[in-house]
Design a protein around this motif. Structure first.
Motif, PDB file in Angstrom:
ATOM      1  N   UNK A  19      45.721 -63.459   8.190  1.00 49.49           N
ATOM      2  CA  UNK A  19      46.516 -63.501   9.424  1.00 49.49           C
ATOM      3  C   UNK A  19      45.850 -64.385  10.480  1.00 49.49           C
ATOM      4  N   UNK A  20      45.272 -65.498  10.001  1.00 51.75           N
ATOM      5  CA  UNK A  20      44.680 -66.469  10.916  1.00 51.75           C
ATOM      6  C   UNK A  20      43.252 -66.212  11.306  1.00 51.75           C
ATOM      7  N   UNK A  21      42.639 -65.135  10.798  1.00 54.82           N
ATOM      8  CA  UNK A  21      41.258 -64.799  11.136  1.00 54.82           C
ATOM      9  C   UNK A  21      40.355 -65.195   9.972  1.00 54.82           C
ATOM     10  N   UNK A  22      39.392 -66.061  10.217  1.00 51.40           N
ATOM     11  CA  UNK A  22      38.460 -66.487   9.183  1.00 51.40           C
ATOM     12  C   UNK A  22      37.516 -65.340   8.840  1.00 51.40           C
ATOM     13  N   UNK A  23      37.563 -64.876   7.593  1.00 56.65           N
ATOM     14  CA  UNK A  23      36.706 -63.783   7.127  1.00 56.65           C
ATOM     15  C   UNK A  23      35.935 -64.235   5.896  1.00 56.65           C
ATOM     16  N   UNK A  24      34.787 -63.599   5.670  1.00 51.18           N
ATOM     17  CA  UNK A  24      33.909 -63.955   4.558  1.00 51.18           C
ATOM     18  C   UNK A  24      34.062 -62.950   3.421  1.00 51.18           C
ATOM     19  N   UNK A  25      34.263 -63.471   2.228  1.00 48.04           N
ATOM     20  CA  UNK A  25      34.413 -62.609   1.054  1.00 48.04           C
ATOM     21  C   UNK A  25      33.071 -61.975   0.709  1.00 48.04           C
ATOM     22  N   UNK A  26      33.015 -60.640   0.696  1.00 50.01           N
ATOM     23  CA  UNK A  26      31.774 -59.926   0.382  1.00 50.01           C
ATOM     24  C   UNK A  26      31.808 -59.301  -1.002  1.00 50.01           C
ATOM     25  N   UNK A  27      32.992 -59.110  -1.561  1.00 53.42           N
ATOM     26  CA  UNK A  27      33.142 -58.645  -2.935  1.00 53.42           C
ATOM     27  C   UNK A  27      34.563 -58.945  -3.378  1.00 53.42           C
ATOM     28  N   UNK A  28      34.769 -58.993  -4.688  1.00 52.02           N
ATOM     29  CA  UNK A  28      36.115 -59.273  -5.194  1.00 52.02           C
ATOM     30  C   UNK A  28      36.230 -58.839  -6.646  1.00 52.02           C
ATOM     31  N   UNK A  29      37.480 -58.684  -7.088  1.00 53.45           N
ATOM     32  CA  UNK A  29      37.772 -58.479  -8.504  1.00 53.45           C
ATOM     33  C   UNK A  29      38.988 -59.338  -8.848  1.00 53.45           C
ATOM     34  N   UNK A  30      39.659 -59.051  -9.937  1.00 57.20           N
ATOM     35  CA  UNK A  30      40.764 -59.914 -10.356  1.00 57.20           C
ATOM     36  C   UNK A  30      41.993 -59.836  -9.451  1.00 57.20           C
ATOM     37  N   UNK A  31      42.095 -58.780  -8.664  1.00 58.79           N
ATOM     38  CA  UNK A  31      43.324 -58.589  -7.895  1.00 58.79           C
ATOM     39  C   UNK A  31      43.116 -58.384  -6.400  1.00 58.79           C
ATOM     40  N   UNK A  32      41.867 -58.337  -5.938  1.00 61.72           N
ATOM     41  CA  UNK A  32      41.652 -58.094  -4.511  1.00 61.72           C
ATOM     42  C   UNK A  32      40.280 -58.596  -4.076  1.00 61.72           C
ATOM     43  N   UNK A  33      40.092 -58.685  -2.777  1.00 63.39           N
ATOM     44  CA  UNK A  33      38.786 -59.046  -2.222  1.00 63.39           C
ATOM     45  C   UNK A  33      38.522 -58.198  -0.990  1.00 63.39           C
ATOM     46  N   UNK A  34      37.257 -58.077  -0.635  1.00 66.09           N
ATOM     47  CA  UNK A  34      36.865 -57.310   0.549  1.00 66.09           C
ATOM     48  C   UNK A  34      36.108 -58.210   1.513  1.00 66.09           C
ATOM     49  N   UNK A  35      36.164 -57.872   2.792  1.00 68.71           N
ATOM     50  CA  UNK A  35      35.479 -58.644   3.818  1.00 68.71           C
ATOM     51  C   UNK A  35      35.161 -57.745   5.007  1.00 68.71           C
ATOM     52  N   UNK A  36      34.103 -58.107   5.722  1.00 71.08           N
ATOM     53  CA  UNK A  36      33.694 -57.359   6.908  1.00 71.08           C
ATOM     54  C   UNK A  36      34.395 -57.907   8.145  1.00 71.08           C
ATOM     55  N   UNK A  37      34.688 -57.010   9.057  1.00 73.61           N
ATOM     56  CA  UNK A  37      35.238 -57.383  10.368  1.00 73.61           C
ATOM     57  C   UNK A  37      34.286 -56.858  11.430  1.00 73.61           C
ATOM     58  N   UNK A  38      33.705 -57.738  12.229  1.00 72.42           N
ATOM     59  CA  UNK A  38      32.750 -57.332  13.254  1.00 72.42           C
ATOM     60  C   UNK A  38      33.482 -56.940  14.540  1.00 72.42           C
ATOM     61  N   UNK A  39      32.793 -56.263  15.468  1.00 70.73           N
ATOM     62  CA  UNK A  39      33.450 -55.791  16.695  1.00 70.73           C
ATOM     63  C   UNK A  39      34.161 -56.871  17.501  1.00 70.73           C
ATOM     64  N   UNK A  40      33.577 -58.082  17.604  1.00 76.27           N
ATOM     65  CA  UNK A  40      34.230 -59.155  18.373  1.00 76.27           C
ATOM     66  C   UNK A  40      35.585 -59.492  17.774  1.00 76.27           C
ATOM     67  N   UNK A  41      35.642 -59.588  16.444  1.00 80.26           N
ATOM     68  CA  UNK A  41      36.908 -59.870  15.766  1.00 80.26           C
ATOM     69  C   UNK A  41      37.864 -58.698  15.904  1.00 80.26           C
ATOM     70  N   UNK A  42      37.357 -57.493  15.815  1.00 79.38           N
ATOM     71  CA  UNK A  42      38.158 -56.278  15.982  1.00 79.38           C
ATOM     72  C   UNK A  42      38.868 -56.289  17.331  1.00 79.38           C
ATOM     73  N   UNK A  43      38.115 -56.655  18.384  1.00 75.24           N
ATOM     74  CA  UNK A  43      38.678 -56.614  19.742  1.00 75.24           C
ATOM     75  C   UNK A  43      39.647 -57.751  20.015  1.00 75.24           C
ATOM     76  N   UNK A  44      39.401 -58.931  19.448  1.00 78.81           N
ATOM     77  CA  UNK A  44      40.213 -60.111  19.768  1.00 78.81           C
ATOM     78  C   UNK A  44      41.474 -60.247  18.933  1.00 78.81           C
ATOM     79  N   UNK A  45      41.505 -59.635  17.769  1.00 81.13           N
ATOM     80  CA  UNK A  45      42.602 -59.851  16.839  1.00 81.13           C
ATOM     81  C   UNK A  45      43.414 -58.577  16.627  1.00 81.13           C
TER      82      UNK A  45
END
Length: 221
Positions: free
Chosen positions: A44-70
């Protein structure tokens, strides 16, 4: 860097929250074709870093600054999300320069048909951001590169063609929905440079010819 051309609409699987920090898990397919740990994916327009993934999904962290702004903290399991991988150096540049650094959010206040298009009007939560949004300029809404139709005192409008509406999560957005906004980076850099140079001139006592009036008169802004 991204282009604002959405590659696929994924689905939120889960959001683990701890205060203003989150771990998102998102289902997708296209963006996972060549994914590696540490890759950047715009959600949704927010650059996030892939921290884990499998064949059908991926996970990423969202820090407080991103939480508040988006609007990411508003997502619920099953919600559709726009996904785009970072641009390849040799790829086509079909949209505009999108960093994935959201400036803030806006609320859709109207959605109206206009022949084959749909016009969305969006009120900004921070009306000061309107100084970077101008008619026929570029703006990013939930990661989608769009052209501004017009601007008002606290809102702006964009016109969406059928293809864009059908291929993005915007098709599900109705009045009242909150969306992520990233304004054009060029305007922000021009403003910062002008302020910096004006500050230098004040300290040195010299005057600079590079002013907002000069740039406007010569068609730069």
């Amino acid at each position: 860097m991204f282009t604002g051309l959405i590659e696929e609409v994924g689905r939120m699987q889960s959001a683990s929250k701890q205060g203003e920090a989150m771990v998102l898990t998102i289902a997708g397919s296209v963006v996972l074709q060549d994914v590696k740990l540490g890759d950047s994916i715009a959600v949704n327009g927010v650059c996030l870093t892939v921290t884990s993934f499998n064949r059908s999904s991926f996970s990423c962290d969202v820090m407080p600054e991103t939480y508040r702004r988006s609007s990411l903290h508003r997502l619920k399991p099953g919600d559709p999300v726009n996904l785009e991988r970072a641009m390849l150096a040799g790829g086509r540049f079909g949209g505009h320069i999108v960093q994935g650094h959201v400036d803030g959010t806006g609320t859709i206040v109207s959605r109206e048909a206009d022949a084959n298009a749909v016009v969305f009007r969006i009120a900004l939560d921070d009306a000061e951001q309107l100084r970077y949004i101008l008619p026929k300029g570029s703006v990013t809404i939930d990661g989608i590169s769009l052209t501004v139709v017009d601007t008002g005192s606290d809102s702006f409008a964009v016109s969406i063609i059928p293809h864009t509406l059908a291929e993005t999560a915007l098709q599900h957005r109705q009045p009242g929905a909150v969306v992520n906004i990233e304004t054009d980076i060029i305007g922000k850099y021009v403003e910062h440079l002008l302020q910096f140079r004006q500050g230098e001139s004040s300290r040195s006592g010299a005057s600079s010819r590079l002013t907002a009036g000069f740039l406007s008169e010569h068609g730069f802004i």
